[in-house]
Design a protein around this motif. Structure first.
Motif, short mmCIF file in Angstrom:
data_model
loop_
_atom_site.label_atom_id
_atom_site.label_comp_id
_atom_site.label_asym_id
_atom_site.label_seq_id
_atom_site.Cartn_x
_atom_site.Cartn_y
_atom_site.Cartn_z
N SER A 157 -14.08 -64.97 56.08
CA SER A 157 -14.62 -63.64 56.36
C SER A 157 -13.58 -62.82 57.13
O SER A 157 -12.60 -63.36 57.63
N THR B 194 -24.15 -52.91 56.95
CA THR B 194 -24.44 -54.11 56.17
C THR B 194 -24.45 -53.74 54.69
O THR B 194 -24.83 -52.63 54.36
N PRO B 245 -18.23 -54.05 55.65
CA PRO B 245 -18.83 -55.39 55.71
C PRO B 245 -18.26 -56.31 54.64
O PRO B 245 -17.62 -55.85 53.70
N ASN B 246 -18.51 -57.60 54.77
CA ASN B 246 -18.16 -58.56 53.73
C ASN B 246 -19.28 -58.66 52.72
O ASN B 246 -20.44 -58.47 53.05
N ASP B 249 -22.20 -60.88 53.57
CA ASP B 249 -22.79 -60.76 54.90
C ASP B 249 -24.27 -60.41 54.78
O ASP B 249 -24.64 -59.50 54.08
N VAL B 253 -24.73 -60.40 60.60
CA VAL B 253 -23.37 -60.17 61.09
C VAL B 253 -23.33 -58.89 61.92
O VAL B 253 -22.79 -58.85 63.02
N TRP C 248 -25.23 -68.73 62.24
CA TRP C 248 -24.13 -69.51 61.67
C TRP C 248 -23.87 -70.82 62.39
O TRP C 248 -23.54 -71.81 61.76
#
Lengths: 321, 412, 285
Positions: A157, B194, B245-246, B249, B253, C248
């Motif tokens: 990431s 997001t 954002p990824n 995600d 996050v 996580w």
């Protein structure tokens, strides 16, 4: 792979079978007299055959049938003929998923085999504990792929450990998972890591089967290592390579977890794969018929690629020892 | 394999099987009359389970005879699994749905209008935007228990430190952008975003745009909506007040970036208030999603209970829903779980323990609210938006291009 | 042999030893880098939740309790028990089916035998993903959605096991059985007490690979399982992503727990595994 459909082995020595499932059939027949064990065979085969029909043959046919329907998860299916296929061939996302899957399959298989050969050769050199290292490389093969993919997602990431490490040595990190230039490569990298250890073992088995004298003779002839690899070793392990590449390629077409966990098929459609698209259409978008049409396309593509591989094997696979 | 080993293994497996079945909690004995009602809902975690259990236990205070069992998959899987669950055996009578998914699940949800009339259920006490959200084809499909207008959370300490005035129930885009720019530095961003459609939808709603046309069909490419979405992408791609954002995600996050102080603002549902307040070591502020005029236009998200279309005990089920959504239950859950109740009279229970202005903001938003009404294809819209928005935030594709792609893929 | 030659040989030997160790060190370094994801998984599992994305190896505190949190946040113990049950039952069924079929294909004579076997083998190249939609519909019609049976049964009949066992059967001379048969033993008895004892290694190979296949399977459980009660480990791992996001550190703790059984299998059964793979076991992934 060559399939031995030879009959009862009689005087075959109880040696280890050929490593690649191919091998020479031991065809010496003990009795010439025709015997028919149909009744007993029926009993022995019944469970396997029933399951085979019920869970492989019927679903395969069923898949074709379902693809002719608009089939929701809840409600009554409607027959729509070939509409799903018409729609499929006009669906850009399908073609993107198909292209991605093909690119994935070929690049992944090539990298996987190249790495596996390199590591297998390396582990064949003088060192301590080659067996242990082989097991280490094998480890991700049998750990749950979901767990493997999750940790890779974390590492790749934007603010993950890869980028912070790169940053530490002054290289600017990239959005490995969110930039369409890198996402598919990231999925391939993770997949190769996950699975090449399997082929290391397959190829090692091929390598150990090479008689030492042949390599020795080649060395005495004054060949360099590259020549020995190219003209002696690779041809000798070509059956292993063929088996490994065929099976790896078939496995590659099933790519799903990696794309689902790492990138959810994004960014855009850049990591969408056939199985992910199939799964989503069937079980998220409520279109089981359309999903079945995709499944049939997947089936056709895998068959074609496998057929091409089998057709091509005559050129490079050497079954004489 | 030794025979002895084999026997041991078989015995062990058989033992395991018995144990698993015994604690499986499967209640196969549910008959068609009487017996407990099954509630099929999302149970992602122990915390989810506790939430549903407290719904039931609180409702039992209203109706001691209430007998409801809970089962379900994770939240992410729920929207698919509920369809297969209803086509199986021993189907549940009670279902949960979000307003945003009511369209998608409409074939599963029994119209409730007749039952509402028959049981003299008073709808006027329930948030109108949520009732609208639960209405499909002019019939009500679920009774909402919460009405949660999306808000902008902010780090009040960061605002004060930067010499900015913490916003209240009015917040204009202009001022928001000025504040965000002031808070953004080289290695610090003001906002977190997001992938997905939920927050952009709230942003667009604040700008009075909609993703539906007058007939309720998907219309992602109308000029207003495209402009609003482009504005939102530009916060990242042009203004640089947030990091892109990824792709994979989830909301977490951004949430984590906010509570850990990495960013100062976050658009989210008000149900996160308690979680944020607990995780953050700064003073939590709440304001409206910034609008062009500065006046609130809220997008309400929320969930409710409905009855499965193939339920054979609709009256029992409706009575259960009446108890499960009663004011007492909502007050209790507002206090314990932080849900913003769908009944206005229960709202004080939510305000309790929150920052003084929080309830004002929520009330202001609910005063001019539109529910997140969607289409039956919303799951696909959401999936595609998750895939494509990543490129929108990076400025690699325009909102126009992305929305056109999604509209074409989904096909209305 | 002159002393000079001896010295040269000793020097050469010493150099070779040094090279061996250098080579080993290089492989060890590569292997360490290779296992980094697992190391990172474990390290992340020990971090506080808001430090998951920090690049440092250790967080501000080492939180062993993440493991117990992961265990209780979702019923992870249940997932593991389910996983073991499904994998063991599935492996057992696969082995039994494969042995019976392989016996018929290698020892019995009947019409269409070779053609039928070819049909079996042809399905080796069939991706299971092609079948999930119809299988799901079948399971749904039969009322088997969200049951252990649905997890176990459909994938116990792949041609793979039969193919593999048949290869092994063909390596065993038929004389032993004939002797037993002449003594009046039935076919089942011969199979059980004459053939199988010689096939312990291949049986465990097939068993282990079937076990791993079931243990790691994700797509099919994802489709056919609806409740946490029946979820297996890979499915359970994705359940940490809830309505309100992912934790996580707990996901990594759970992943670490999920990796442990595989680790044990590798360590305990490495010989069978390696043998299995080199005999074409497992069918590639």
């Amino acid at each position: 792979m060559e399939v031995t459909t030879g009959a009862r082995t009689a005087a075959a020595p109880p040696s280890a079978p050929d490593p690649h499932g191919g091998g020479r059939p031991a065809t010496a027949r003990r009795t010439r007299r025709r015997r028919d064990d149909s009744a007993v065979a029926g009993l022995f085969l019944a469970p396997g055959l029933l399951g085979f029909l019920l869970f492989i043959v019927v679903p395969l046919a069923g898949s074709a049938l379902i693809s002719l329907y608009e089939w929701p998860l809840f409600g009554t299916p409607v027959f729509i003929g070939l509409d799903n296929y018409t729609k499929l061939f006009g669906d850009p996302a399908f073609f993107t998923a198909l292209t991605n899957t093909l690119v994935f399959a070929f690049v992944y298989t090539a990298l996987n085999l190249a790495l596996a050969i390199a590591i297998a050769l390396w582990l064949g050199t003088r060192m301590k504990g080659a067996g242990i290292w082989r097991v280490v490389f094998f480890l991700p093969v049998i750990t749950p792929m979901v767990a493997n993919a999750l940790v890779w997602r974390l590492m790749l990431s934007d603010d993950g450990v890869l980028n912070s490490t790169l940053g530490g040595v002054g290289i600017e990190g990239q959005s490995w998972l969110s930039d369409s230039r890198f996402a598919l490569a990231a999925v391939i990298a993770m997949s190769v890591w996950q699975s090449f250890g399997y082929n290391v073992v397959v190829i090692t088995a091929g390598l150990t089967a090479i008689p030492k004298e042949i390599l020795e003779a080649s060395r005495i002839d004054g060949t360099n290592p590259w020549q020995r690899l190219r003209y002696t070793i690779l041809p000798m392990i070509s059956p292993s390579l063929f088996f490994a590449s065929t099976m790896t390629m078939i496995g590659a077409f099933q790519v799903f977890v990696q794309a689902q966990v790492l990138t959810q098929g994004g960014p855009g459609e850049s990591t969408n794969t056939l199985v992910l698209y199939l799964y989503r259409n069937g079980f998220s978008f409520d279109r089981l018929g359309y999903a079945s049409a995709i499944a049939w396309m997947l089936f056709v593509v895998v068959m074609l690629v496998t057929a091409v591989q089998f057709a091509g094997q005559r050129r490079w696979v050497n079954y004489d020892k | 394999m030794h025979v002895r080993h084999l026997t041991t293994t078989v015995a062990a497996v058989a033992g395991l099987a018995v144990t698993l079945t015994a604690c499986g909690g499967g209640d196969d004995s549910t008959s068609t009359t009487g017996g407990p009602l099954q509630l099929y809902t999302w149970v992602s975690s122990q915390s989810d389970r506790e939430q549903w259990e407290s719904f039931v236990s609180e409702a039992q205070k209203e109706d001691p005879d209430l007998d409801v069992t809970i089962e379900g998959p994770s939240f992410a899987d729920y929207w698919t699994k509920v369809k297969t669950r209803l086509s199986g055996d021993d189907t549940p009578c009670l279902l949960t749905t979000q307003a945003a998914r009511a369209q998608e699940l409409s074939s599963l949800l029994m119209p409730l209008d007749d039952l509402v009339e028959k049981h003299d259920f008073d709808l006027s006490e329930v948030d109108p935007s949520m009732l609208e959200g639960m209405t499909v084809d002019d019939s009500l499909r679920a009774i909402p228990y919460d009405a949660e207008p999306v808000v902008l959370f902010y780090n009040a300490d960061a605002f004060t430190a930067a010499g900015l005035t913490p916003p209240g129930p009015e917040y204009s885009r202009e001022r928001f952008l000025a504040d965000a720019t002031a808070l953004t530095t080289d290695d610090h961003k003001a906002l977190a975003v997001t992938p997905g459609m939920f927050i952009p939808a709230a942003w667009a709603t604040a700008g009075d745009a909609s993703w539906l046309n007058g007939d309720g069909d998907l219309d992602l490419t109308n000029a207003d909506f495209v402009a609003q979405l482009q504005d939102y992408f530009d916060l990242v791609a042009v203004e640089g007040i947030a990091n892109p954002p990824n792709a994979a995600d989830a909301a977490d996050v951004a949430q984590q970036a906010f509570t850990s102080g990495d960013v100062d603002m976050l658009i989210e549902g008000p149900w996160m208030y308690g979680t944020f307040d607990e995780a953050a070591d700064f003073t939590l502020g709440v304001t409206i999603v910034p609008s062009p005029s500065g006046r609130p236009h809220g997008m309400t998200a929320g969930s409710g209970f409905g009855i499965a279309a193939n339920c054979d005990r609709p009256d029992d089920a409706f009575e259960a829903i009446v108890a499960l959504t009663s004011t007492g239950v909502q007050e209790s859950l507002a206090a314990s779980r932080g849900i913003v109740p769908a009944r206005a009279e229960a709202l004080p229970a939510w305000a309790e323990g929150k920052a003084p202005g929080a309830a004002d903001v929520v009330t202001a938003l609910l005063g001019n609210a539109t529910a997140q009404v969607t289409t039956p294809t919303w799951n696909q819209v959401e999936t595609l938006m998750t895939q494509y928005s990543v490129e929108g935030y990076r400025g690699q594709r325009s909102a126009e291009e992305i929305l056109r792609t999604i509209q074409d893929s989904v096909g209305g | 042999m002159t002393s000079e030659a001896l010295a040269t040989r000793r020097r050469a030997h010493r150099r070779r030893t040094t090279l061996t160790w250098l080579n080993t060190a290089a492989v060890a370094a590569v292997a360490l880098l290779f296992t980094f994801p697992f190391i990172w998984m474990f390290l992340t599992a020990l971090k506080p939740s808001n430090e998951v994305f920090s690049g440092s190896a250790l967080g501000s505190e080492v939180r062993w309790q993440n493991f117990s949190d992961a265990w209780t946040l979702v019923p992870f113990g249940r997932f593991i028990a389910n996983g073991f049950f499904v994998a063991i039952a599935g492996a057992a069924l696969s082995v039994v089916v494969a042995v019976l079929s392989a016996y018929a294909f290698s020892r019995l004579r009947f019409r269409f035998r070779d053609r039928l076997f070819l049909l079996y083998v042809a399905t080796l190249v069939l991706p299971q993903e092609v079948l999930v939609v119809p299988l799901f519909i079948m399971m749904n019609e039969a009322g088997y959605v969200d049951t252990y049976a649905a997890l176990i049964i459909p994938f116990a009949f792949t041609a793979f096991g039969t193919f593999l066992m048949r290869q092994f059967f063909l390596t065993i001379p038929v004389e032993y059985e004939e002797a037993a048969r002449i003594d009046g033993a039935s076919r089942v008895r011969t199979l059980w007490s004459v053939l199988l004892p010689q096939l312990r290694a291949p049986l465990s190979v097939l068993g282990v690979f079937s076990f791993i296949g079931y243990w790691n399977s994700y797509l099919w459980p994802l489709i056919v399982i609806n409740t946490q009660d029946k979820a297996t480990v890979p499915l359970g791992l994705t359940m940490f992503t809830g309505e309100h996001g992912t934790q996580w550190n707990l996901v990594m703790a759970a992943s670490t727990i999920a990796v442990v059984p595989s680790l044990f299998i590798v360590v305990l059964l490495q010989r069978q595994l390696m043998k299995g793979v080199s005999m074409g076991g497992f069918g590639g992934r």
